[in-house]
Structures are given as structure tokens and as C-alpha cells.
Motif scaffolding. Structure first.
Motif, PDB file in Angstrom:
ATOM      1  N   PHE A 101       0.845  -1.200   0.000  1.00 35.44           N
ATOM      2  CA  PHE A 101       0.000   0.000   0.000  1.00 35.44           C
ATOM      3  C   PHE A 101       0.887   1.259   0.000  1.00 35.44           C
ATOM      4  CE2 PHE A 101      -1.784   3.416   2.546  1.00 35.44           C
ATOM      5  CZ  PHE A 101      -2.989   3.657   1.907  1.00 35.44           C
ATOM      6  N   CYS A 102       1.906   1.237   0.871  1.00 35.85           N
ATOM      7  CA  CYS A 102       2.773   2.418   1.002  1.00 35.85           C
ATOM      8  C   CYS A 102       3.584   2.675  -0.263  1.00 35.85           C
ATOM      9  CB  CYS A 102       3.722   2.261   2.194  1.00 35.85           C
ATOM     10  SG  CYS A 102       2.842   2.390   3.754  1.00 35.85           S
ATOM     11  N   ALA A 103       3.909   1.613  -1.000  1.00 34.07           N
ATOM     12  CA  ALA A 103       4.651   1.777  -2.254  1.00 34.07           C
ATOM     13  C   ALA A 103       3.849   2.677  -3.181  1.00 34.07           C
ATOM     14  CB  ALA A 103       4.898   0.421  -2.901  1.00 34.07           C
ATOM     15  N   LYS A 104       2.568   2.391  -3.251  1.00 32.58           N
ATOM     16  CA  LYS A 104       1.709   3.147  -4.161  1.00 32.58           C
ATOM     17  C   LYS A 104       1.452   4.562  -3.647  1.00 32.58           C
ATOM     18  CE  LYS A 104      -1.578   0.172  -6.349  1.00 32.58           C
ATOM     19  NZ  LYS A 104      -2.928  -0.388  -6.197  1.00 32.58           N
ATOM     20  N   TYR A 105       1.065   4.663  -2.375  1.00 32.31           N
ATOM     21  CA  TYR A 105       0.525   5.927  -1.890  1.00 32.31           C
ATOM     22  C   TYR A 105       1.547   6.859  -1.239  1.00 32.31           C
ATOM     23  CZ  TYR A 105      -3.823   3.947  -3.321  1.00 32.31           C
ATOM     24  OH  TYR A 105      -4.818   3.404  -4.093  1.00 32.31           O
ATOM     25  N   PHE A 106       2.633   6.310  -0.696  1.00 32.14           N
ATOM     26  CA  PHE A 106       3.651   7.190  -0.097  1.00 32.14           C
ATOM     27  C   PHE A 106       4.916   7.235  -0.941  1.00 32.14           C
ATOM     28  CE2 PHE A 106       1.550   6.043   4.125  1.00 32.14           C
ATOM     29  CZ  PHE A 106       0.899   7.256   4.230  1.00 32.14           C
ATOM     30  N   ARG A 107       5.411   6.054  -1.329  1.00 34.32           N
ATOM     31  CA  ARG A 107       6.715   6.010  -2.017  1.00 34.32           C
ATOM     32  C   ARG A 107       6.589   6.256  -3.515  1.00 34.32           C
ATOM     33  NH1 ARG A 107       7.087   0.868   0.685  1.00 34.32           N
ATOM     34  NH2 ARG A 107       7.650  -0.155  -1.267  1.00 34.32           N
ATOM     35  N   LYS A 108       5.381   6.196  -4.041  1.00 33.55           N
ATOM     36  CA  LYS A 108       5.149   6.379  -5.485  1.00 33.55           C
ATOM     37  C   LYS A 108       6.080   5.485  -6.297  1.00 33.55           C
ATOM     38  CE  LYS A 108       2.481   9.947  -4.444  1.00 33.55           C
ATOM     39  NZ  LYS A 108       1.127   9.654  -4.113  1.00 33.55           N
ATOM     40  N   GLU A 109       6.101   4.227  -5.903  1.00 38.21           N
ATOM     41  CA  GLU A 109       7.031   3.267  -6.507  1.00 38.21           C
ATOM     42  C   GLU A 109       6.232   2.251  -7.319  1.00 38.21           C
ATOM     43  OE1 GLU A 109       9.742   1.777  -3.386  1.00 38.21           O
ATOM     44  OE2 GLU A 109       9.469  -0.179  -4.316  1.00 38.21           O
ATOM     45  N   ASP A 110       6.765   1.893  -8.493  1.00 40.76           N
ATOM     46  CA  ASP A 110       6.127   0.839  -9.281  1.00 40.76           C
ATOM     47  C   ASP A 110       6.608  -0.505  -8.775  1.00 40.76           C
ATOM     48  OD1 ASP A 110       4.235   1.538 -11.025  1.00 40.76           O
ATOM     49  OD2 ASP A 110       5.633   2.145 -12.628  1.00 40.76           O
ATOM     50  N   LEU A 111       5.690  -1.353  -8.371  1.00 42.92           N
ATOM     51  CA  LEU A 111       6.116  -2.561  -7.680  1.00 42.92           C
ATOM     52  C   LEU A 111       6.412  -3.767  -8.572  1.00 42.92           C
ATOM     53  CD1 LEU A 111       4.151  -2.653  -4.373  1.00 42.92           C
ATOM     54  CD2 LEU A 111       6.603  -2.549  -4.705  1.00 42.92           C
ATOM     55  N   ASN A 112       5.957  -3.728  -9.794  1.00 43.19           N
ATOM     56  CA  ASN A 112       6.228  -4.848 -10.682  1.00 43.19           C
ATOM     57  C   ASN A 112       5.669  -6.173 -10.160  1.00 43.19           C
ATOM     58  OD1 ASN A 112       7.183  -5.680 -13.072  1.00 43.19           O
ATOM     59  ND2 ASN A 112       9.281  -6.096 -12.369  1.00 43.19           N
ATOM     60  N   ILE A 113       4.465  -6.119  -9.652  1.00 41.31           N
ATOM     61  CA  ILE A 113       3.789  -7.353  -9.223  1.00 41.31           C
ATOM     62  C   ILE A 113       2.924  -7.824 -10.383  1.00 41.31           C
ATOM     63  CG2 ILE A 113       2.112  -8.358  -7.621  1.00 41.31           C
ATOM     64  CD1 ILE A 113       2.903  -6.322  -5.569  1.00 41.31           C
ATOM     65  N   LYS A 114       3.133  -9.077 -10.778  1.00 40.09           N
ATOM     66  CA  LYS A 114       2.372  -9.624 -11.896  1.00 40.09           C
ATOM     67  C   LYS A 114       0.861  -9.555 -11.599  1.00 40.09           C
ATOM     68  CE  LYS A 114       2.523 -14.039 -14.340  1.00 40.09           C
ATOM     69  NZ  LYS A 114       3.271 -15.306 -14.378  1.00 40.09           N
ATOM     70  N   PRO A 115       0.060  -9.083 -12.547  1.00 40.30           N
ATOM     71  CA  PRO A 115      -1.394  -9.113 -12.318  1.00 40.30           C
ATOM     72  C   PRO A 115      -1.835 -10.570 -12.212  1.00 40.30           C
ATOM     73  CG  PRO A 115      -0.840  -7.843 -14.285  1.00 40.30           C
ATOM     74  CD  PRO A 115       0.406  -8.535 -13.861  1.00 40.30           C
ATOM     75  N   LYS A 116      -2.750 -10.845 -11.313  1.00 38.37           N
ATOM     76  CA  LYS A 116      -3.097 -12.253 -11.087  1.00 38.37           C
ATOM     77  C   LYS A 116      -4.581 -12.460 -10.851  1.00 38.37           C
ATOM     78  CE  LYS A 116       0.113 -11.586  -7.611  1.00 38.37           C
ATOM     79  NZ  LYS A 116       1.202 -11.820  -8.480  1.00 38.37           N
ATOM     80  N   LYS A 117      -4.931 -13.743 -10.886  1.00 35.24           N
ATOM     81  CA  LYS A 117      -6.316 -14.106 -10.587  1.00 35.24           C
ATOM     82  C   LYS A 117      -6.443 -14.392  -9.088  1.00 35.24           C
ATOM     83  CE  LYS A 117      -7.211 -16.359 -15.003  1.00 35.24           C
ATOM     84  NZ  LYS A 117      -7.497 -17.656 -15.621  1.00 35.24           N
ATOM     85  N   GLY A 118      -7.656 -14.208  -8.587  1.00 34.03           N
ATOM     86  CA  GLY A 118      -7.862 -14.448  -7.170  1.00 34.03           C
ATOM     87  C   GLY A 118      -9.143 -15.201  -6.896  1.00 34.03           C
ATOM     88  N   ALA A 119      -9.214 -15.752  -5.681  1.00 34.68           N
ATOM     89  CA  ALA A 119     -10.440 -16.417  -5.247  1.00 34.68           C
ATOM     90  C   ALA A 119     -10.537 -16.335  -3.730  1.00 34.68           C
ATOM     91  CB  ALA A 119     -10.442 -17.875  -5.699  1.00 34.68           C
ATOM     92  N   VAL A 120     -11.768 -16.411  -3.256  1.00 33.46           N
ATOM     93  CA  VAL A 120     -12.021 -16.335  -1.814  1.00 33.46           C
ATOM     94  C   VAL A 120     -12.910 -17.506  -1.423  1.00 33.46           C
ATOM     95  CG1 VAL A 120     -12.998 -14.917   0.038  1.00 33.46           C
ATOM     96  CG2 VAL A 120     -11.906 -13.799  -1.931  1.00 33.46           C
ATOM     97  N   ILE A 121     -12.482 -18.223  -0.376  1.00 36.84           N
ATOM     98  CA  ILE A 121     -13.272 -19.341   0.150  1.00 36.84           C
ATOM     99  C   ILE A 121     -13.541 -19.047   1.628  1.00 36.84           C
ATOM    100  CG2 ILE A 121     -13.257 -21.829   0.665  1.00 36.84           C
ATOM    101  CD1 ILE A 121     -11.303 -22.167  -1.712  1.00 36.84           C
ATOM    102  N   LEU A 122     -14.815 -19.026   2.003  1.00 33.44           N
ATOM    103  CA  LEU A 122     -15.178 -18.709   3.390  1.00 33.44           C
ATOM    104  C   LEU A 122     -16.049 -19.817   3.962  1.00 33.44           C
ATOM    105  CD1 LEU A 122     -16.140 -14.954   2.824  1.00 33.44           C
ATOM    106  CD2 LEU A 122     -14.023 -15.820   3.853  1.00 33.44           C
ATOM    107  N   VAL A 123     -15.810 -20.154   5.223  1.00 31.42           N
ATOM    108  CA  VAL A 123     -16.684 -21.125   5.885  1.00 31.42           C
ATOM    109  C   VAL A 123     -17.165 -20.535   7.204  1.00 31.42           C
ATOM    110  CG1 VAL A 123     -15.464 -23.101   4.862  1.00 31.42           C
ATOM    111  CG2 VAL A 123     -14.857 -22.352   7.152  1.00 31.42           C
TER     112      VAL A 123
END
Ligand SMILES: Cc1cc2nc3c(=O)[nH]c(=O)nc-3n(C[C@H](O)[C@H](O)[C@H](O)COP(=O)(O)O)c2cc1C
Length: 185
Positions: A101-123
Motif C-alpha cells: 500500500f505504502c509503495a503506491k501511496y507514499f513512495r510512489k514506486e512501481d512494484l512490478n507485481i504480476k497481475p493475477k487471478k484471485g479467489a475467496v473461500i469462506l466457511v
């Protein structure tokens, strides 16, 4: 294909783990599971190192997880619901995403994190309130550059019916596996 699974349950053979096992039996590729209750990952202590510096000042297992987050293809958050939220230990792990979060909003740094798929499982043992934990899980996924998130899978009333006997939940997990990348059987 690389998948990271964040497991929020303390129970070694509980409902969350049974659905995680089902998922991993169907998923292709390399899978890393972080057990929030057993891993060596401390919560964020708001030391503010990451306001100005890349990475995190706490030197623990999360350092490996940061690297994995950079180049993995999928992230799954799987958790019991505790008091209408993800479990506390899972939130401890999630709090370490503050540096992203801080990379984006404070450090203004490009993080180079691959865009990915996600899923959520809740019980949950209860009647099906998932709004809060689902929103929290999505927030954590977004911090990890995961915006393509599949329909949430949930199993309720687990005090009466174990998640693995909940047909809808099991079918949901099968769909998640297909969405993320299932083995050719
Ligand atoms: C401290 C605590 C709080 C809980 N709060 C909720 C809740 O708010 N809603 C719900 O549906 N179930 C709640 N439960 C029930 C668990 O979510 C349920 O037993 C779940 O199946 C446990 O998952 P596991 O076997 O993967 O650990 C709670 C259980 C505990 C121990």
C-alpha cells in the motif's frame, strides 16, 4: 503456474482445510500454502519503515511471501469467519501488505507485481453473513495486484454439515480450480 493460498484456519483438519485440499488436488502447477496460525509471520507494527523504504523491516517468513506475490499467477484467501470477519491471524498476515500500500501511496514506486487471478473461500457455522470478510479478502487481494476475482465460494452451517459435504461449496471449489487453472485429468 504458481498459486499462493493464505489459510486462515487454526484447525488442521477443519472445514477450510478440507476445501483447500480439494482445491489443491485439482490445481495445476506449484502451490505455496501459508498457514496463518503456524507460519513465522508477525503482524505489522506500524513502524513506518515502508513509508520511505522498499520492503519491510521485519525479517521473517513474510520476506519469502513478498517474493512469491511478485510473480505468482493466483492467490486464494481461504478462511473461517470469526465474528463476521476473517480470522485474526489471517489479518495479522494481511497487515504485512502495508508495504505494498505504502509503495503506491507514499513512495510512489512501481512494484512490478504480476497481475493475477484471485479467489475467496469462506466457511462459517452461522447463517451466511459474508459481506465483511469478503470485502476484507478483496481488499487484501487488491493490494497484491489481484483484480480478476472469481465468485466467492462459501459453506455455512458447518456445525451441522461439514464443508466437504456441502455440494454447492465443493462445486464452487471445482469451478475455482477451473478458473485458476486445473490439472488435465
Ligand atoms: C471465535 C469464533 C468466532 C466465530 N464467529 C463466527 C461468525 O461470526 N460467523 C459464522 O458463521 N461462524 C462463526 N464461527 C464458526 C466458524 O466459522 C466455523 O466453525 C468454521 O467452520 C470453522 O472453520 P475451520 O474448521 O476451517 O476452522 C466462529 C468460530 C469461532 C471459534
Amino acid at each position: 503456474m504458481k498459486t499462493l493460498i493464505l489459510n486462515g484456519s487454526p484447525r488442521k483438519n477443519g472445514d477450510t482445510v478440507s476445501l483447500i485440499k480439494k482445491l489443491t488436488s485439482e490445481l495445476e502447477g506449484v502451490i505455496k500454502i501459508i498457514d496463518a496460525y503456524r507460519c513465522d509471520i508477525s503482524p505489522c507494527i506500524d513502524c513506518r519503515y515502508c513509508w520511505k523504504n522498499s520492503g519491510c523491516a521485519i525479517n521473517d517468513e513474510m520476506q519469502e511471501v513478498y517474493k512469491y506475490i511478485e510473480d505468482c499467477d493466483n492467490i486464494v484467501i481461504a478462511s473461517p469467519i470469526y465474528f463476521s470477519e476473517l480470522t485474526g491471524k489471517l489479518l495479522d498476515v494481511g497487515s504485512r501488505l502495508q508495504t505494498l500500500f505504502c509503495a503506491k501511496y507514499f513512495r510512489k514506486e512501481d512494484l512490478n507485481i504480476k497481475p493475477k487471478k484471485g479467489a475467496v473461500i469462506l466457511v462459517g457455522g452461522g447463517d451466511g453473513r459474508i459481506e465483511k470478510p469478503y470485502e476484507t479478502a478483496c481488499t487484501l487481494l487488491h493490494h497484491m495486484n489481484c483484480y480478476d476475482i472469481y465468485d466467492v465460494v462459501c459453506s455455512f452451517n458447518t456445525n451441522e454439515v461439514p464443508a466437504l459435504e456441502d455440494k454447492q461449496a465443493v462445486e464452487g471449489v471445482e469451478s475455482v480450480a477451473r478458473f485458476l487453472g486445473a490439472k488435465n485429468k
